[in-house]
Design an enzyme around this catalytic site. Structure first.
Site, PDB file in Angstrom:
ATOM      1  N   ARG A  98      -2.637   1.362  17.144  1.00 10.99           N
ATOM      2  CA  ARG A  98      -3.019   2.654  16.457  1.00 10.99           C
ATOM      3  C   ARG A  98      -4.146   2.687  15.895  1.00 10.99           C
ATOM      4  NH1 ARG A  98      -2.400   3.206  10.563  1.00 10.99           N
ATOM      5  NH2 ARG A  98      -1.882   1.014  10.387  1.00 10.99           N
ATOM      6  N   HIS A 124      -2.895  -6.599  11.555  1.00 11.21           N
ATOM      7  CA  HIS A 124      -4.076  -6.089  10.721  1.00 11.21           C
ATOM      8  C   HIS A 124      -4.942  -7.414  10.626  1.00 11.21           C
ATOM      9  CE1 HIS A 124      -6.958  -4.441   7.735  1.00 11.21           C
ATOM     10  NE2 HIS A 124      -6.324  -3.133   7.833  1.00 11.21           N
ATOM     11  N   ARG A 183      -8.590  -2.627  15.954  1.00 10.26           N
ATOM     12  CA  ARG A 183      -7.906  -3.496  15.219  1.00 10.26           C
ATOM     13  C   ARG A 183      -7.546  -4.695  16.114  1.00 10.26           C
ATOM     14  NH1 ARG A 183      -4.398  -0.429  10.965  1.00 10.26           N
ATOM     15  NH2 ARG A 183      -6.302   0.045   9.835  1.00 10.26           N
ATOM     16  N   GLU A 195     -13.557   3.867   8.932  1.00  6.51           N
ATOM     17  CA  GLU A 195     -13.160   2.930   9.566  1.00  6.51           C
ATOM     18  C   GLU A 195     -13.122   2.604  10.917  1.00  6.51           C
ATOM     19  OE1 GLU A 195      -8.881   3.032   8.075  1.00  6.51           O
ATOM     20  OE2 GLU A 195      -9.590   3.105   5.878  1.00  6.51           O
ATOM     21  N   HIS A 241       1.468  -5.531  10.673  1.00  6.87           N
ATOM     22  CA  HIS A 241       0.949  -4.418   9.845  1.00  6.87           C
ATOM     23  C   HIS A 241       1.802  -3.130   9.974  1.00  6.87           C
ATOM     24  CE1 HIS A 241      -1.701  -2.180   7.145  1.00  6.87           C
ATOM     25  NE2 HIS A 241      -1.966  -1.409   8.323  1.00  6.87           N
ATOM     26  N   ALA A 277      -0.692   2.011   1.056  1.00  6.30           N
ATOM     27  CA  ALA A 277      -1.557   2.643   1.968  1.00  6.30           C
ATOM     28  C   ALA A 277      -3.049   2.423   1.002  1.00  6.30           C
ATOM     29  CB  ALA A 277      -1.221   3.825   2.564  1.00  6.30           C
ATOM     30  N   GLN A 278      -4.068   2.075   1.570  1.00  4.47           N
ATOM     31  CA  GLN A 278      -5.409   1.801   0.818  1.00  4.47           C
ATOM     32  C   GLN A 278      -6.317   2.630   1.495  1.00  4.47           C
ATOM     33  OE1 GLN A 278      -6.528  -2.387   1.080  1.00  4.47           O
ATOM     34  NE2 GLN A 278      -4.887  -3.050  -0.280  1.00  4.47           N
TER      35      GLN A 278
HETATM   36  P1  FAD Z   1       7.424   4.198   4.347  1.00  2.28           P
HETATM   37  O1  FAD Z   1       6.377   4.795   3.792  1.00  2.28           O
HETATM   38  O2  FAD Z   1       7.528   2.775   4.772  1.00  2.28           O
HETATM   39  O3  FAD Z   1       8.973   4.637   3.736  1.00  2.28           O
HETATM   40  C1  FAD Z   1      10.099   4.382   4.192  1.00  2.28           C
HETATM   41  C2  FAD Z   1      11.198   4.772   3.387  1.00  2.28           C
HETATM   42  O4  FAD Z   1      12.408   4.386   3.862  1.00  2.28           O
HETATM   43  C3  FAD Z   1      11.216   4.207   2.189  1.00  2.28           C
HETATM   44  O5  FAD Z   1      11.489   4.925   1.048  1.00  2.28           O
HETATM   45  C4  FAD Z   1      12.319   2.966   2.140  1.00  2.28           C
HETATM   46  O6  FAD Z   1      12.824   2.549   0.741  1.00  2.28           O
HETATM   47  C5  FAD Z   1      13.361   3.743   2.854  1.00  2.28           C
HETATM   48  N1  FAD Z   1      14.324   2.715   3.518  1.00  2.28           N
HETATM   49  C6  FAD Z   1      14.171   2.018   4.471  1.00  2.28           C
HETATM   50  N2  FAD Z   1      15.291   1.375   4.773  1.00  2.28           N
HETATM   51  C7  FAD Z   1      16.226   2.272   4.428  1.00  2.28           C
HETATM   52  C8  FAD Z   1      17.700   2.320   4.550  1.00  2.28           C
HETATM   53  N3  FAD Z   1      18.406   1.577   5.281  1.00  2.28           N
HETATM   54  N4  FAD Z   1      18.266   3.304   3.703  1.00  2.28           N
HETATM   55  C9  FAD Z   1      17.778   4.231   3.066  1.00  2.28           C
HETATM   56  N5  FAD Z   1      16.376   3.955   2.890  1.00  2.28           N
HETATM   57  C10 FAD Z   1      15.635   3.150   3.444  1.00  2.28           C
HETATM   58  N6  FAD Z   1      -1.725   4.151   7.118  1.00  2.28           N
HETATM   59  C11 FAD Z   1      -2.694   4.923   6.842  1.00  2.28           C
HETATM   60  O7  FAD Z   1      -2.798   6.034   7.553  1.00  2.28           O
HETATM   61  N7  FAD Z   1      -3.845   4.739   6.277  1.00  2.28           N
HETATM   62  C12 FAD Z   1      -3.759   3.571   5.448  1.00  2.28           C
HETATM   63  O8  FAD Z   1      -4.829   3.368   4.552  1.00  2.28           O
HETATM   64  C13 FAD Z   1      -2.700   2.593   5.524  1.00  2.28           C
HETATM   65  N8  FAD Z   1      -2.997   1.541   4.744  1.00  2.28           N
HETATM   66  C14 FAD Z   1      -1.668   0.686   4.584  1.00  2.28           C
HETATM   67  C15 FAD Z   1      -1.691  -0.543   3.805  1.00  2.28           C
HETATM   68  C16 FAD Z   1      -0.600  -1.112   3.690  1.00  2.28           C
HETATM   69  C17 FAD Z   1      -0.430  -2.324   2.625  1.00  2.28           C
HETATM   70  C18 FAD Z   1       0.469  -0.872   4.505  1.00  2.28           C
HETATM   71  C19 FAD Z   1       1.838  -1.880   4.676  1.00  2.28           C
HETATM   72  C20 FAD Z   1       0.402   0.039   5.664  1.00  2.28           C
HETATM   73  C21 FAD Z   1      -0.642   1.102   5.603  1.00  2.28           C
HETATM   74  N9  FAD Z   1      -0.749   2.003   6.465  1.00  2.28           N
HETATM   75  C22 FAD Z   1      -1.961   3.091   6.093  1.00  2.28           C
HETATM   76  C23 FAD Z   1       0.330   2.497   7.134  1.00  2.28           C
HETATM   77  C24 FAD Z   1       1.424   3.437   6.514  1.00  2.28           C
HETATM   78  O9  FAD Z   1       1.251   3.258   5.106  1.00  2.28           O
HETATM   79  C25 FAD Z   1       2.730   3.637   6.991  1.00  2.28           C
HETATM   80  O10 FAD Z   1       2.882   3.504   8.335  1.00  2.28           O
HETATM   81  C26 FAD Z   1       3.275   4.853   6.491  1.00  2.28           C
HETATM   82  O11 FAD Z   1       3.184   4.982   5.033  1.00  2.28           O
HETATM   83  C27 FAD Z   1       4.744   4.866   6.725  1.00  2.28           C
HETATM   84  O12 FAD Z   1       5.226   6.116   6.190  1.00  2.28           O
HETATM   85  P2  FAD Z   1       6.953   6.379   6.449  1.00  2.28           P
HETATM   86  O13 FAD Z   1       7.201   7.580   5.716  1.00  2.28           O
HETATM   87  O14 FAD Z   1       7.286   6.478   7.660  1.00  2.28           O
HETATM   88  O15 FAD Z   1       7.437   5.034   5.685  1.00  2.28           O
HETATM   89  C1  SIN Z   2      -6.617  -0.227   5.867  1.00  2.66           C
HETATM   90  O1  SIN Z   2      -7.047   0.298   4.728  1.00  2.66           O
HETATM   91  O2  SIN Z   2      -7.343  -0.936   6.598  1.00  2.66           O
HETATM   92  C2  SIN Z   2      -5.251   0.201   6.597  1.00  2.66           C
HETATM   93  C3  SIN Z   2      -5.452   1.490   7.207  1.00  2.66           C
HETATM   94  C4  SIN Z   2      -4.328   1.569   8.063  1.00  2.66           C
HETATM   95  O3  SIN Z   2      -3.613   0.784   8.439  1.00  2.66           O
HETATM   96  O4  SIN Z   2      -4.288   2.601   8.575  1.00  2.66           O
END
Ligand code: FAD
Ligand code: SIN
Length: 529
Positions: free
Chosen positions: A388, A244, A291, A116, A353, A47-48
């Site tokens: 979102r 995205h 977005r 943003e 995204h 996440a950036q």
């Molecule tokens: P994740 O952080 O994806 O964690 C999932 C976990 O589940 C991981 O540990 C993975 O290994 C595990 N897992 C998956 N499948 C299995 C399985 N079968 N068995 C065991 N473990 C498993 N959001 C914001 O609010 N701000 C931002 O700036 C932002 N920037 C982003 C930039 C990028 C490049 C991306 C991809 C997303 C960004 N987002 C941002 C979205 C946000 O990062 C995610 O929605 C959020 O981090 C999801 O968190 P989570 O804990 O639900 O899942």
């Molecule tokens: C971004 O930094 O543009 C990603 C932010 C987000 O996905 O919420």
């Protein structure tokens, strides 16, 4: 076989926060498994832009209103209010005070608030442009201090253990469906273990990897959604896949995200011949429109004029020093890919995204199966509706991770489980008949087919003809994959492929049923409002 109080599947922000909150009761045993070898590997880690809060001159009602507007009329007002009311205090108590996350400050030691798209105020807290890495590293460090938390990497959940489905007692057929944990594959030992738990939390993140172009890391293949679906849990809003607008479009860069925060700092989108175009699509917000509008505008420009990408220019709008200081990771990654963002515009394309829908949960993260919770991107709290608002998903993972933990703790202390099944009551994983080794060519080839189908036919612009074609091909692939799954020894790739095709069908079917264009779901073949 392992027995624990709470099994958490996934170690991104949502799973980690759930674990951290539960860990404060030393008598509670918490087991956190992740398929990744390094527990911080997750979407969270990449996440950036940052995490939304309430900036100066801001207020709860304005944040709620921004969420509802971005959600295109499909966001749950009560979920938005929970987020806006609870989020800022939880950032302070859990992320800053308990985990020690140090958000960026100005020279005067005031918090620096980023901007943003579709936010009425500057309200995004960040740590440079690697906010997620800072948050998840701090959370993991905090968790390691608790002896009652067991973090087990390299362990892929395969399926939930639910009764009556897995029960050996026929009389359980007359009881409500209840979750008792999960079967999980140990990538090192290459065997499947039973993890039995009083409460189970799905925190497996999103599904971007079912699309050819995505900002998501390799683990985002919808495992949790597929497991929940096989267990019969209710799923909502699966068609709302957010694209995205700006992923790096240079060969070999694997669609590295170019944060919206660049447009928040004045960056402007241009056609390859240098023409700004967002004013034609949304005169009010222009480059900072929600977005879905920006991504579709780029898609439209590319399709109409045959461009392979568009450009994002920050170099003209900020001094080089400021760009390097504010976006060090984006600057250095683009430089490695041959683009100096302080001097030239960045080639960008939209990419899958975020999954706005998922496993339907209530305000405490409860699913409709007893003792099964879902938090973070795998879940659908209703917050994101049809689109979102930027930087609200880390906050949602924090808020619902915390709330699920509170509910689990209350539930376990007020109603200690009467009966946790023993290994005699839950059958071991049946490995008889698994005679074939997994074929990497089949796994990779089928995965690429799924990704191409979803990108072309269930992407930014959808029609019945496109989606129906995808569904026909996906059904055929589903049969093929199920049949080799039935006789192939497990590995993480095969588990992911089986889940990916299931989730691709869930998304495609939801997209076909929904004839109304709303937010990120755009139907080119129906009468749009
Ligand atoms: P994740 O952080 O994806 O964690 C999932 C976990 O589940 C991981 O540990 C993975 O290994 C595990 N897992 C998956 N499948 C299995 C399985 N079968 N068995 C065991 N473990 C498993 N959001 C914001 O609010 N701000 C931002 O700036 C932002 N920037 C982003 C930039 C990028 C490049 C991306 C991809 C997303 C960004 N987002 C941002 C979205 C946000 O990062 C995610 O929605 C959020 O981090 C999801 O968190 P989570 O804990 O639900 O899942
Ligand atoms: C971004 O930094 O543009 C990603 C932010 C987000 O996905 O919420």
């Amino acid at each position: 076989m392992l027995q624990t109080d709470v099994l958490i599947i996934g170690s991104g922000i949502a799973g980690a926060v759930t674990a951290l909150q539960l860990a404060s009761n030393p008598s509670r045993q918490i087991t956190l498994i992740t398929r990744a070898l390094d527990p911080i590997e997750s979407s969270t880690r990449y996440a950036q832009g940052g995490i939304a809060s309430l900036g100066p001159h801001d207020d709860i009602d304005t944040l709620v209103s921004d969420i509802l507007v971005a959600g295109a009329g499909a966001s749950s007002p009560s979920a938005a209010r929970i987020l806006a009311e609870d989020g800022p205090a939880l950032i302070q108590s859990l992320l800053v005070e308990k985990a020690g996350v140090a958000f960026d400050r100005t020279d005067n030691n005031l918090l620096h608030w980023g901007r943003e798209a579709a936010h009425s105020h500057q309200r995004i807290l960040h740590v440079g442009d690697t906010t997620g890495l800072a948050i998840i590293s701090a959370l993991m460090d905090a968790l390691r201090a608790y002896p009652n938390v067991d973090i087990i990497p390299g362990t892929t959940a395969v399926d939930l253990i639910t009764f009556p489905h897995h029960s050996l007692d026929p009389l359980d057929a007359y009881q409500p469906v209840i979750c008792h944990g999960a079967y999980a594959f140990d990538q090192n030992e290459r065997t499947v273990h039973r993890y039995l738990a009083a409460s189970t939390v799905l925190a497996t993140g999103g599904l971007g990897r079912i699309y050819r172009n995505t900002t998501n890391p390799v683990g985002a293949r919808g495992d949790g959604l597929a497991m929940a679906h096989r267990a019969g849990v209710r799923i909502a809003n699966a068609e709302y896949i957010q694209f995205h607008p700006t992923a790096l479009a240079t060969p070999g860069a694997d669609r590295f995200l170019i944060s919206e925060a660049l447009r928040g700092e004045g960056g402007i989108l241009l056609t390859p011949d240098g023409r700004p175009f967002m004013n034609n699509y949304n005169p009010q917000w222009k480059d900072l429109a929600p977005r879905d509008i920006v991504a579709r505008a780029i898609h439209h420009e590319m399709e109409t004029h045959g461009y392979s990408h568009v450009l994002l220019d920050i170099a003209t709008h900020q001094p080089a020093e400021r760009i390097r200081e504010r976006f060090p990771n984006i600057y250095s990654t683009c430089l490695k890919a041959g683009v100096d963002i302080t001097r030239e515009p960045i080639p960008v394309v939209p990419a899958a995204h975020y999954s706005c829908g998922g496993v339907l949960v209530d305000e405490w993260g409860r699913t409709d199966i007893q003792n099964l919770y879902a938090v973070g991107e795998v879940s659908c709290t209703g917050l994101h509706g049809a689109n979102r608002l930027a930087s609200t998903s880390l906050l949602e993972g924090l808020v619902w991770g915390y709330r699920a933990a509170v509910h689990i703790e209350d539930n376990l202390s007020q109603h200690p489980p009467q009966h946790i099944p023993t290994r005699h009551e839950v059958p071991p994983w049946d490995e008889s008949g698994l005679t074939v080794d997994p074929d990497p060519a089949l796994i990779q080839g089928d995965m690429q087919t799924i990704q191409n189908l979803l990108w072309h036919y269930v992407g930014l612009s959808r029609s019945d003809i496109r989606i129906s074609r995808a569904i026909r091909e996906l059904r055929h692939l589903w049969n093929e994959i199920e049949s080799f799954y039935r006789n192939t020894r497990l590995n993480d790739g095969l588990i992911g492929l089986r889940n990916a095709v299931e989730v691709a069908l869930i998304v495609a079917q939801a997209a076909r049923h929904n004839l109304l264009s709303r937010g990120v779901h755009y139907r080119s073949d129906t009468n749009n409002p």
